[in-house]
Scaffold this motif. Structure first.
Motif, PDB file in Angstrom:
ATOM      1  N   TRP A 169       0.781  -1.075  -0.056  1.00 31.56           N
ATOM      2  CA  TRP A 169       0.169   0.106   0.017  1.00 31.56           C
ATOM      3  C   TRP A 169       1.075   1.324  -0.148  1.00 31.56           C
ATOM      4  O   TRP A 169       2.053   1.126   0.252  1.00 31.56           O
ATOM      5  N   TYR A 170       0.268   2.431  -0.544  1.00 27.91           N
ATOM      6  CA  TYR A 170       1.159   3.658  -0.398  1.00 27.91           C
ATOM      7  C   TYR A 170       0.579   4.650   0.294  1.00 27.91           C
ATOM      8  O   TYR A 170      -0.374   4.903   0.631  1.00 27.91           O
ATOM      9  N   GLN A 171       1.732   5.419   0.693  1.00 24.67           N
ATOM     10  CA  GLN A 171       1.437   6.642   1.516  1.00 24.67           C
ATOM     11  C   GLN A 171       0.836   7.727   0.622  1.00 24.67           C
ATOM     12  O   GLN A 171       1.539   7.963  -0.582  1.00 24.67           O
ATOM     13  N   GLU A 172      -0.078   8.339   0.845  1.00 27.43           N
ATOM     14  CA  GLU A 172      -0.634   9.375  -0.125  1.00 27.43           C
ATOM     15  C   GLU A 172       0.294  10.654  -0.375  1.00 27.43           C
ATOM     16  O   GLU A 172       1.067  10.973   0.553  1.00 27.43           O
ATOM     17  N   ARG A 173       0.280  11.113  -1.714  1.00 24.04           N
ATOM     18  CA  ARG A 173       1.080  12.024  -1.951  1.00 24.04           C
ATOM     19  C   ARG A 173       0.684  13.562  -1.159  1.00 24.04           C
ATOM     20  O   ARG A 173      -0.792  13.648  -0.858  1.00 24.04           O
TER      21      ARG A 173
END
Length: 343
Positions: A169-173
């Protein structure tokens, strides 16, 4: 059905027309063209935030036109927002939407939950989970691989066969400026679908969306007329329509406080929704904020309900995003970590 032409609509926020976002729009346009797709922005899609805020009828007109145009195979929402319920009178007062709709792919998420419910009311199958600006226009060198795989499957086959968890999963920009073009998002290992209660294998047709958007149908705290308008046009499905379905719930970028989350879950509980559905699929919260809090609230509020509860689906506001078909028979199998769909 292979998609050849995509029509982009701004049914909520008009941000797609703002100058500060044109580097993203250009990037998304190039990506779709590289996939061999024709692209058209419906007449008001790029009119900007102020215009579309003040002209809900223009947004409604674009949706009608997108369905009426036989050359458009897929209606792709630009992004979400918060007031697409205001389109209701322009789509339902004189059966405008009913007369315009034909079976084609409709894809969006967030506030677009309301549009999904509009189309469900008319018997259309739709697809939940991605949108043009947050997904196709992703600033990294390419679309995120997990997200892109589902998008490509949808445009190449016209459906989604199965959903499996993302490995990351990715940390949001925080920065969406041109400086971020080509910059990768920070990623972390993901843990797959998590069975919180009930049988790990169950079936049904999926419906639902963003819980904050759904809550506005029951509560006027965001706008004073949401409940009246949604009741007038009977937007939310009657209880009998939920019988045997699977409810999808995911949370917005607002990262609602746990107390509000409990209030929203209780509103659906008081309506009787959890006495009808076979199971609930819950999206990963954005940036994993309140991940454990939301889980605890769901278990407490639904402990006496006879249903399956599956947590941490990669859908909605947490990146990356799969695409969930609404209206197709689904089989959820937590042991095998898969959700399969019958076409």
């Amino acid at each position: 059905m292979k998609v050849k032409k995509i029509g982009i609509v701004s049914l909520s926020s008009g941000i797609l027309g703002e100058d500060f976002i044109q580097h993203e729009v250009r990037l998304g346009k190039e990506r779709l063209e590289k996939m061999g797709l024709d692209l058209v922005f419906l007449p008001h899609a790029l009119k900007g935030m102020d215009y579309l805020q003040n002209h809900p009828q223009a947004r409604a007109q674009d949706l009608l036109e997108a369905f009426q145009d036989d050359s458009i195979d897929m209606v792709l929402c630009a992004i979400g927002g918060e007031d697409t319920y205001r389109l209701l009178p322009y789509l339902f007062e004189k059966n405008e939407l009913k007369e315009a709709v034909q079976e084609k792919i409709f894809l969006g998420f967030s506030d677009t939950t309301i549009n999904h419910l509009m189309l469900h009311k008319l018997g259309l199958k739709t697809f939940y989970g991605q949108a043009f600006l947050p997904d196709v226009c992703e600033l990294a060198k390419d679309m995120l691989p997990y997200t892109e795989s589902y998008f490509k499957e949808l445009i190449e086959t016209g459906t989604i066969k199965e959903i499996r968890p993302s490995k990351v999963w990715y940390q949001e920009r925080q920065d969406f400026s041109e400086k971020s073009l080509g910059q990768a998002m920070e990623s972390y290992p993901d843990t797959g679908f998590e069975l919180l209660k009930g049988p790990g294998k169950f079936r049904g047709k999926i419906l639902g969306g963003c819980i904050e958007a759904i809550y506005t149908i029951f509560d006027n705290s965001r706008y004073e007329d949401t409940v009246d308008l949604c009741e007038k046009y009977q937007l939310f499905p009657k209880l009998e329509d939920w019988k045997g379905k699977i409810l999808l719930l995911e949370t917005s970028e607002e990262k609602s406080q746990p107390a509000l989350y409990r209030k929203m879950v209780r509103a659906l509980k008081d309506y009787g929704l959890f006495d009808q559905v076979q199971g609930v699929l819950v999206g990963k919260p954005q940036d994993k904020v309140y991940y454990e809090d939301y889980k605890k609230i769901l278990l407490e509020e639904l402990q006496d309900k006879d249903l399956s509860l599956v947590y941490n689906i990669n859908v909605g506001h947490a990146t990356p995003r799969c695409i969930v078909p609404f209206g197709l028979e689904a089989e959820v199998d937590v042991k095998d970590q898969v959700i399969r769909f019958e076409s």
